[in-house]
Design an enzyme around this catalytic site. Structure first.
Site, PDB file in Angstrom:
ATOM      1  CE  LYS B  50      -4.205  -1.904   0.727  1.00  0.00           C
ATOM      2  NZ  LYS B  50      -5.402  -1.694  -0.062  1.00  0.00           N
ATOM      3  CB  THR B  72      -7.504   7.920   3.206  1.00  0.00           C
ATOM      4  OG1 THR B  72      -8.044   6.781   2.525  1.00  0.00           O
ATOM      5  CG2 THR B  72      -6.677   7.427   4.388  1.00  0.00           C
ATOM      6  CB  SER B  75      -9.698   0.364  10.238  1.00  0.00           C
ATOM      7  OG  SER B  75     -10.276  -0.675   9.504  1.00  0.00           O
ATOM      8  CG  ASN B  77      -1.671  -3.126   5.676  1.00  0.00           C
ATOM      9  OD1 ASN B  77      -1.218  -3.021   6.810  1.00  0.00           O
ATOM     10  ND2 ASN B  77      -1.783  -4.286   5.054  1.00  0.00           N
ATOM     11  N   GLY B 176      -8.535  -7.793  -3.424  1.00  0.00           N
ATOM     12  CA  GLY B 176      -9.376  -7.200  -2.385  1.00  0.00           C
ATOM     13  C   GLY B 176     -10.201  -6.120  -3.056  1.00  0.00           C
ATOM     14  CD  GLU B 201     -12.604 -12.459  -5.153  1.00  0.00           C
ATOM     15  OE1 GLU B 201     -13.057 -13.188  -6.064  1.00  0.00           O
ATOM     16  OE2 GLU B 201     -12.929 -11.269  -5.019  1.00  0.00           O
ATOM     17  CB  SER B 300      -0.273  -8.126  -0.558  1.00  0.00           C
ATOM     18  OG  SER B 300      -0.922  -9.123   0.188  1.00  0.00           O
TER      19      SER B 300
END
Lengths: 311, 311
Positions: B50, B72, B75, B77, B176, B201, B300
């Site tokens: 991120k 933004t 809650s 990353n 996601g 997924e 990730s």
């Protein structure tokens, strides 16, 4: 064990080991107040520095010795290291393990095609059984920490670290049986630029600390430490090296070990064993003495049961 | 979003990100029956990819926009990424978080000097609060996944992976909100050598799988998955890219996610989030289709509460 021998050792085992990375973390540097260089032996083959000593011990055998195999007693990383190094060198490995050793450890040895010989769970039974195998098969006995080839093999982690960071002021390593700290001290002596070596040890198994004070090898009566790799005591091959070349040993308590381990997990995103966190805990305990220095830390291994963590 | 834009993006954010390592594991290759190249965004600054999107979005702002700050709601990353990237670029960051967000997440944002604005724990409250901050301060709203600059920033992980391994047959990434898989697909399209992109997924949040089938953005009614980073749904900016460039999406069940996560922890000695294990779980689920191929996997992130593990 002169400089040429160390260089030769490194060349000998290179085909059998990973050159592990040296990682840094700005966050941990900020917390510790110094520059930390972590030599990641948790990424070593089979997950620990022990691969280096085992590979060197087996690769140093004569052709005749190799044909008869090797034997060791261990329920930890050295058992796996001997089994894997022996397989790579096409040598038979007999691993004596207590019958109550964790199933996962036995499976790891079997996965590397080591032959497990079970015995009762006492030090005497382990030594007797290894001795019997040695007599029956002619296999060479390998000691996890108190043997020159193993100490030399272990020295190569710090050699690589110093090749990458020749300007380190200090290298820290954990002290268990003494094989890693002795190898590290030899490497720093020959390859460092006035680089000190400091050991980290749990208060709950501070035999090496006491040995340096008394001048003889001390043992532990109890070893109630989470750092399960550090419960053993020094030997006659590594103790003189430690006396000569190790600056001092810093002891840490259990809470400090667990919190240092958690910090490395959370901030560096890498998995290390509790034993492995002891040197970093030592740096945090005596922060002011390490302030602004360049510190190497040997992260000795990452073989931990992730379903049974101390935090 | 042409090739030149991707190259420019990578150049723009380089000062603010780590070039993360690509790790391999012989043991996992043996288990999976293919060659795996793990792009370790768990080692990225603040612990997740991120950072790339956030850094690009903020570095792309005009001087006037930067002076008014960014806002933004997240809650996870992305909140940390925006706070850290904003601090590095000397921009004020307003982070809208539900009042019941875990204390550890709030502390992480505060450590990066983000200003937290608490709101009720509903999607509406979060959006309204962010909208209010935007109107009051003139701050630019940043979306975690459905914004061109964020998608472009995310593409740089796969660009680096392909620079190191230009011969990859396939790259897998988790799906996601769709920002990572869209960026990855753009990178593979422009920098790969006929390199396919496949998404992973959870069955329990398979909105993207269903969206590709129906041709419109589907949502989840429930999201009972351990992969907490993958509970969101696609957006109008990333969905067309996904439709155009993503080969397909493989769904995995919860047991497969947890077991893939544990395998990576135990064998690679690195810490990854559950979401992060989904693409590897997908490879293991459809082993025969990946047999002997060269597979890139975007790991990730590694921000997981190590005291609350799913195994």
């Amino acid at each position: 064990m002169d400089k040429a021998t160390l260089i030769q050792t490194h060349r000998r085992i290179k085909p059998f080991i990973h050159k592990t990375p040296v990682l840094t973390s700005q966050l941990l540097d900020d917390i510790a107040g110094c520059s930390l260089y972590f030599k990641c032996e948790n990424f070593q083959k089979m997950g620990a520095f022990k691969m280096r000593g085992a590979a060197n011990a087996i690769a140093s055998l004569t052709h005749e010795e190799r044909e008869k195999g090797v034997v060791t007693h261990s329920s930890g990383n050295f058992a796996q290291a001997v089994a894997l190094a022996a397989r790579r060198l096409n040598v038979k490995a007999y691993i004596v393990m207590p019958e109550n050793a964790p199933q996962v450890k036995k499976e790891a040895v079997r996965a590397y095609q080591g032959e497990i010989i079970e015995c009762a769970s006492t030090a005497e039974a382990r030594e007797e059984t290894a001795e019997r195998i040695k007599n029956e098969t002619g296999a060479t006995f390998l000691h996890p920490s108190n043997q020159d080839e193993v100490i030399l093999g272990n020295s190569t982690a710090a050699i690589e670290l110093l090749q990458e960071r020749p300007d380190l002021d200090i290298i820290l390593a954990p002290v268990g049986g003494g094989g890693l700290i002795a190898g590290t001290a030899l490497a720093a002596h020959y390859f460092g630029n006035d680089c000190k070596v400091i050991g980290g040890e749990p208060f709950e198994a501070d035999d090496a600390y006491r040995s340096l004070q008394s001048g003889k090898i001390e043992r532990n009566t109890t070893t109630n430490t989470v750092a399960d790799g550090l419960r053993t005591y020094l030997g006659d091959r590594n103790f003189p090296i430690i006396q000569k070349y190790v600056d001092r040993i810093i002891r840490v308590d259990e809470e400090e070990i667990i919190s240092a381990m958690k910090l490395i997990w959370e901030r560096m995103k890498i998995i290390i064993e509790p034993s492995c966190a002891v040197p970093f805990a030592a740096v945090l305990r005596e922060k002011e003495k390490f302030k602004s220095k360049k510190i190497g830390i040997i992260l000795s291994g990452g073989n931990v049961d992730v379903t049974k963590l101390p935090f």
